[in-house]
Design a protein around this motif. Structure first.
Motif, short mmCIF file in Angstrom:
data_model
loop_
_atom_site.label_atom_id
_atom_site.label_comp_id
_atom_site.label_asym_id
_atom_site.label_seq_id
_atom_site.Cartn_x
_atom_site.Cartn_y
_atom_site.Cartn_z
N THR A 1 0.97 -11.88 -3.19
CA THR A 1 2.15 -11.36 -3.88
C THR A 1 3.39 -12.17 -3.56
N THR A 2 3.19 -13.38 -3.03
CA THR A 2 4.32 -14.23 -2.64
C THR A 2 5.12 -14.62 -3.87
N ARG A 3 6.43 -14.48 -3.76
CA ARG A 3 7.28 -14.84 -4.89
C ARG A 3 7.42 -16.36 -4.98
N ASN A 4 7.68 -16.85 -6.17
CA ASN A 4 7.75 -18.29 -6.39
C ASN A 4 9.03 -18.91 -5.87
N GLN A 5 10.14 -18.18 -5.91
CA GLN A 5 11.41 -18.76 -5.49
C GLN A 5 11.49 -18.83 -3.97
N PRO A 6 12.15 -19.86 -3.43
CA PRO A 6 12.25 -20.02 -1.98
C PRO A 6 13.18 -18.98 -1.36
N VAL A 7 13.04 -18.81 -0.06
CA VAL A 7 13.92 -17.91 0.71
C VAL A 7 15.20 -18.67 1.01
N THR A 8 16.32 -18.15 0.57
CA THR A 8 17.60 -18.85 0.75
C THR A 8 18.49 -18.24 1.81
N ILE A 9 18.17 -17.04 2.26
CA ILE A 9 18.98 -16.38 3.29
C ILE A 9 18.06 -15.94 4.42
N ILE A 10 18.38 -16.36 5.64
CA ILE A 10 17.59 -15.97 6.81
C ILE A 10 18.10 -14.61 7.28
N ASP A 11 17.40 -13.55 6.89
CA ASP A 11 17.77 -12.20 7.33
C ASP A 11 16.49 -11.42 7.60
N ASN A 12 16.61 -10.09 7.71
CA ASN A 12 15.44 -9.28 8.05
C ASN A 12 14.76 -8.68 6.81
N THR A 13 14.98 -9.27 5.65
CA THR A 13 14.30 -8.82 4.44
C THR A 13 12.82 -9.16 4.52
N VAL A 14 11.95 -8.20 4.14
CA VAL A 14 10.51 -8.42 4.18
C VAL A 14 10.09 -9.31 3.02
N ILE A 15 9.33 -10.35 3.31
CA ILE A 15 8.79 -11.25 2.30
C ILE A 15 7.37 -10.81 1.98
N PRO A 16 7.10 -10.31 0.76
CA PRO A 16 5.73 -9.86 0.44
C PRO A 16 4.76 -11.03 0.42
N VAL A 17 3.55 -10.82 0.95
CA VAL A 17 2.55 -11.88 1.01
C VAL A 17 1.23 -11.45 0.37
N PHE A 18 0.68 -10.29 0.76
CA PHE A 18 -0.61 -9.85 0.25
C PHE A 18 -0.57 -8.37 -0.10
N GLU A 19 -1.41 -7.99 -1.07
CA GLU A 19 -1.88 -6.62 -1.23
C GLU A 19 -3.37 -6.65 -0.89
N ILE A 20 -3.77 -5.84 0.07
CA ILE A 20 -5.14 -5.91 0.58
C ILE A 20 -5.84 -4.58 0.35
N GLY A 21 -7.08 -4.65 -0.13
CA GLY A 21 -7.93 -3.48 -0.27
C GLY A 21 -9.22 -3.69 0.49
N VAL A 22 -9.66 -2.66 1.22
CA VAL A 22 -10.92 -2.70 1.96
C VAL A 22 -11.82 -1.62 1.37
N ASN A 23 -12.99 -2.02 0.84
CA ASN A 23 -13.83 -1.10 0.07
C ASN A 23 -15.25 -1.11 0.59
N ASN A 24 -15.81 0.11 0.70
CA ASN A 24 -17.24 0.26 1.02
C ASN A 24 -17.96 0.43 -0.32
N ARG A 25 -18.47 -0.64 -0.87
CA ARG A 25 -18.97 -0.64 -2.24
C ARG A 25 -20.47 -0.36 -2.33
#
Length: 620
Positions: free
Chosen positions: A126-150
């Motif tokens: 889920t990483t956004r395409n635009q670069p990070v321009t401000i170094i602060d404590n905003t969360v940068i989304p990386v993954f949506e993860i699902g764990v399934n017993n199929r």
């Protein structure tokens, strides 16, 4: 009549049995025949008493003991991701339906055990395409993860659940700001943070989160800067990948390695911070880490310079530094290079050889200095195994132009005018053959006695040779002062005696010839050079001949002693140094051959422990 009686009795019995049948059927919420069929199967089927699977057998017997009050209640499962983090909770799974023993046993008998392919970890970046321009404590989304017993089975088959244990993430292809993974935290579901190790990895512990057949868990994964105020505004990039996950089956407790699917490596997360500065960038320096000058022996490593750097109004990185000898001696041939180290972590920043009296060190990894903080650099020198003859004194220095520093706000080099330096380096000296020497006070006598016309022990000292080469001793000079006492017939050389001690025994004979110097100075010249073997100590005792002063208080009588050194370097024959008035004379035995007339005798300049602190010994 008899037949009629039989008919009446038979009708009564049938009615009674039918009523009991209906009552039991109603209580069991089952059809009459279904209830009795299950009861007969569960009590008279021969298979219920035996099984080849001890786990199934134990589960079945436990269910019989609990029936008809058996209600499976699974407590709410909470997962700790780290010992320093909060909990993450998953919805509980509850089964409050009454248990049918026959059907439960039938399921256990037909259990299908889970395999590695049954638990699947799916990742969607889920990483956004635009670069990070401000170094602060905003969360940068990386993954949506699902764990399934199929796992897929028929309704008559029972598939055991899988317990999720751990999942490991790691930063890869780090550059710039991401070169230090400890600047970042991993974030789960937007608010739970976990610190990265120095190697860029972090392992999340789910504490056996239960995932039954057909169930799944889902959560989001992100990154954030853990301390924006001190993190440099530096460009860089990184990727985050899922390294592995682990689980275990619920019944057999066998390990399960979940199958990773989807994009387990995120796209690049880039950092391009905008210019942020609160004033003109200034780099200041001062030597708060004191490194004393000393004698260095051939082949030895030693720290010879330490510098503390401070960044003001901006974040900075140090890229390279030039260190030069300001005494103009032959440091190129006397050393085998110099290494710069991070004073906080001990990490090697870079190394170089001296050429033309200077060493240009280009850092392997830039040293980051966040604004309004300090970082230190320590320089370690490697002495050559054979040192050339001549003046081997050196003193290192760094000028503003010698330090290449870049401002992170604009990517430009900090001008020399904005570098405020104060380098306080010490002179060090390299001896030729590898010998070394040091002066240390020994355990002092518990006071002294004054015995007329007798020399009394008052002070002890040790001379150490910690090197791998033998050395020799030629002269020791002491500053000796009396308080409340005097020397018989005035102060004379005969009132002083210096002897070697081996164990607790004084060596007899005359080893030193005392001569008086200016003030309270007395010099002890060895009648023959005194050898000090490698890796050994030699102990000496000072003895004085004293007398009481009429009218003085014996309780205040004392003797103060100090071992003297030299303020300048000297190298000559033993006789030549004695005539020049040197206080301490020793030899590294570098001449071939070495004698008292060879020119390998040295003064007490930069000898460790010289001059010594003054020691005061009280009268008993």
């Amino acid at each position: 009549m008899k037949n009629y009686t039989k008919i009446v009795i038979g009708t009564f019995l049938v009615t009674l049995l039918w009523g009991s049948f209906d009552q039991v059927s109603a209580q069991s919420n089952l059809g009459g025949w279904s209830y009795w069929k299950n009861w007969i199967r569960s009590h008279y089927s021969p298979s219920y008493r035996r099984t080849d699977n001890p786990v199934v057998r134990e589960r079945y017997l436990q269910s019989r003991r609990q029936w008809p009050y058996s209600r499976v209640e699974r407590p709410e499962q909470s997962t700790y991701f780290s010992e320093n983090t909060r909990r993450i909770r998953f919805s509980p799974t509850r089964n409050t339906e009454p248990q049918n023993l026959a059907s439960q046993y039938e399921k256990l008998q037909n259990t299908f055990y889970s395999s590695n392919r049954d638990l699947v970890v799916s990742a969607i970046p889920t990483t956004r395409n635009q670069p990070v321009t401000i170094i602060d404590n905003t969360v940068i989304p990386v993954f949506e993860i699902g764990v399934n017993n199929r796992a897929q089975t028929s309704q008559s088959q029972f598939r055991e659940a899988i317990l999720l244990r751990t999942m490991t993430f790691q930063m890869v292809t780090n550059s710039g700001i991401a070169q230090n993974p400890e600047n970042f935290d991993l974030v789960i579901n937007g608010d739970q943070t976990f610190s990265f190790e120095s190697n860029g990895s972090v392992t999340i512990d789910f504490l056996n989160a239960r995932i039954a057949q057909g169930e799944d868990l889902s959560f989001s994964v992100g990154l954030k800067v853990n301390d924006p105020e001190s993190t440099p505004n530096q460009r860089g990039a990184l990727k985050l990948r899922i390294v592995r996950a682990s689980g275990v089956t619920e019944i057999r407790e066998t390990d399960v390695n979940p199958f990773l699917s989807g994009s387990t490596i995120s796209p690049f997360i880039t950092f391009e911070p905008t210019i942020q500065t609160t004033g003109t960038p200034v780099l200041s320096s001062q030597t708060t880490r004191r490194i004393l000058g000393e004698n260095l022996s051939a082949g030895e490593k030693a720290y010879v310079l330490g510098v503390d750097l401070s960044a003001h109004f901006d974040d900075m990185v140090v890229e390279e530094v030039t260190v030069r000898d300001i005494l103009g001696n032959n440091i190129d041939a006397s050393t085998r290079g110099i290494t710069a180290l991070d004073g906080q972590t001990g990490t090697v920043l870079g190394s170089a050889f001296f050429s033309g009296g200077q060493a240009h060190i280009k850092f392997f990894r830039n040293l980051e200095i966040p604004r309004e903080t300090d970082r230190s650099i320590i320089f370690q020198i490697q002495v050559a195994s054979r040192v050339p003859d001549g003046n081997n004194q050196f003193k290192l220095d760094i000028q503003p132009a010698d330090l290449i520093v870049t401002s992170l706000s604009n990517g430009r080099e900090v001008p020399d005018a904005n570098k405020n330096f104060s380098i306080d380096a010490e002179t060090f000296q390299i001896v030729q053959s590898g010998g070394s020497i040091g002066i240390f006070p020994s355990s002092q006598p518990n006071g002294f006695a004054v015995i007329p016309s007798t020399h009394t022990q008052v002070y002890r000292l040790s001379i150490a040779n910690p090197s791998q080469q033998n050395i020799s001793l030629g002269r020791i000079s002491l500053d000796v002062a009396l308080e409340g006492l005097d020397f018989p017939s005035g102060r004379s050389a005969d009132d002083f005696d210096l002897r070697e001690i081996q164990g607790s025994r004084e060596i007899s004979g005359t080893q030193f010839i005392p001569t008086l110097g200016a003030g309270n100075t007395v010099r002890f010249d060895a009648s023959n050079e005194i050898p000090i073997p490698r890796n050994s100590n030699v102990e000496f005792v000072l003895k004085l001949r004293m007398e009481d002063v009429p009218g003085s208080n014996p309780g205040s009588d004392a003797v103060s002693v100090r071992v003297l050194g030299d303020n300048t370097f000297g190298k000559d024959t033993l006789t030549g140094l004695r005539l020049s008035g040197k206080n301490f004379i020793w030899s590294d035995r570098s001449a071939q051959p070495h004698t008292t007339t060879s020119s390998d005798w040295l003064s007490g300049y930069l000898v460790q422990g010289l001059p010594s602190n003054t020691v005061v010994i009280r009268r008993q």
